[in-house]
Motif scaffolding. Structure first.
Motif, PDB file in Angstrom:
ATOM      1  N   HIS A 142      72.465  53.212  71.875  1.00 31.17           N
ATOM      2  CA  HIS A 142      71.812  53.868  70.736  1.00 31.17           C
ATOM      3  C   HIS A 142      72.010  53.097  69.436  1.00 31.17           C
ATOM      4  N   VAL A 146      68.804  51.695  67.374  1.00 27.29           N
ATOM      5  CA  VAL A 146      68.508  52.128  66.004  1.00 27.29           C
ATOM      6  C   VAL A 146      68.401  50.916  65.087  1.00 27.29           C
ATOM      7  N   ILE A 161      61.595  58.580  71.406  1.00 28.86           N
ATOM      8  CA  ILE A 161      62.727  58.201  72.244  1.00 28.86           C
ATOM      9  C   ILE A 161      62.609  59.086  73.477  1.00 28.86           C
ATOM     10  N   ASP A 170      73.173  60.763  67.367  1.00 22.31           N
ATOM     11  CA  ASP A 170      72.168  59.768  67.775  1.00 22.31           C
ATOM     12  C   ASP A 170      70.764  60.281  67.444  1.00 22.31           C
ATOM     13  N   TYR A 174      67.577  58.598  64.946  1.00 18.29           N
ATOM     14  CA  TYR A 174      66.168  58.351  65.314  1.00 18.29           C
ATOM     15  C   TYR A 174      65.223  59.192  64.456  1.00 18.29           C
ATOM     16  N   PHE A 179      61.162  58.914  64.159  1.00 19.99           N
ATOM     17  CA  PHE A 179      60.817  58.993  65.579  1.00 19.99           C
ATOM     18  C   PHE A 179      60.877  60.419  66.121  1.00 19.99           C
ATOM     19  N   ILE A 181      61.677  62.941  69.522  1.00 17.12           N
ATOM     20  CA  ILE A 181      62.669  63.016  70.588  1.00 17.12           C
ATOM     21  C   ILE A 181      62.034  63.766  71.753  1.00 17.12           C
TER      22      ILE A 181
END
Ligand code: ZN
Ligand code: ZN
Length: 266
Positions: A142, A146, A161, A170, A174, A179, A181
């Motif tokens: 991770h 990143v 992700i 984590d 992101y 981003f 998830i």
């Protein structure tokens, strides 16, 4: 169509040979369980292995199918100039909505880490060049992922992700990069408390659900071939973890997937 809440399986591998014998039945079962759309991820072997996913995209049937194309971190060692040229051609095909999966897998280390980092960076550049979002696979890497997403300015195109397995810290990193998830059937596994803690902190507008079929079947199907219909089980588990109603999770994750992959309204 059934009256099950509508869902998008944001990551599955239905073009794989595991589904050759009964793909139509698998797609029909997905539709019965509310799946309107599935994102068929092509990257599981050499770059040519993306071809079946691209061929499935747009196929008429009970479920809308779109594709992503990439070079999996496991196969980064095969990512030479010719492979990336082929990937560039695949990326231009109709129905291709993202680049991936790409990323870093330092659990298996099937390709040397520097080679994985180079292929990942090149994939981010390709995604930025084509203005496509990224589908990112990260296992036990991770911090490195990143860092790479930041230095390569991946936020420019964003992405997801996929099959997220990190913890809340984590996830936050992101999310800071813009981003999404995506949560898989791992959320149903007994030993996944850290993941469940992460699932609770993801804002509703950044959350996706997926099966990663044929891999990672959720409980109670663990160990069997996974299939897109079971994204409903994943969504139910996510709803329980977040203390939300299933229709809410279904509606928001569907909207998020359509927005991220720029799917037309339907
Ligand atoms: Zn993956
Ligand atoms: Zn996958």
């Amino acid at each position: 169509m059934s009256d099950a809440p509508r869902l998008v399986d944001s990551h599955c591998h239905v073009a794989e040979p595991e589904f050759d014998a009964d793909r139509d039945a698998v797609l029909a079962r997905a539709a019965e369980h509310g799946v309107t759309t599935l994102v068929c991820v092509g990257a599981t072997g050499a770059v040519e292995a993306n071809a079946p996913a691209v061929a499935l995209a747009g196929r008429p049937g009970p479920v809308e199918i779109v594709a992503t194309v990439g070079i999996h971190p496991h196969n980064a060692a095969w990512g030479d100039d010719a492979a990336f040229a082929a990937l560039e051609r695949f990326a231009a095909a109709p129905g291709v909505v993202a680049i991936g999966e790409t990323g870093l897998d330092f659990h298996y280390d099937f390709s040397p880490r520097p080679v994985q980092l180079a292929a990942f960076a090149r994939s981010v550049a390709l995604a930025r060049g084509r203005r496509l979002p990224l589908v990112v696979h990260v296992r036990e890497a991770h911090a490195e992922a990143v860092e790479l997403l930041r230095t390569e300015e991946a936020a420019d195109v964003g992405g997801v992700i996929h099959c997220f397995t990190g913890d809340a810290d984590d996830a936050a990193r992101y999310l800071d990069l813009g981003f999404h998830i995506s949560v898989s059937g791992i959320v149903t596994f007994k030993n996944a408390d850290a993941l469940r803690a992460a699932v609770r902190i993801v804002p509703a507008d950044r959350l996706l659900v997926e099966t990663d079929a044929p891999y990672l079947a959720p409980i109670p199907h663990r160990g069997r071939r996974n299939e897109p219909a079971w994204v409903a089980i994943v969504a139910e588990a996510v709803a329980a973890v977040r203390g939300e109603a299933l229709p809410t999770v279904a509606a928001t994750t569907t909207e998020n997937a359509r927005h991220l992959f720029r799917l037309p309204a339907r």
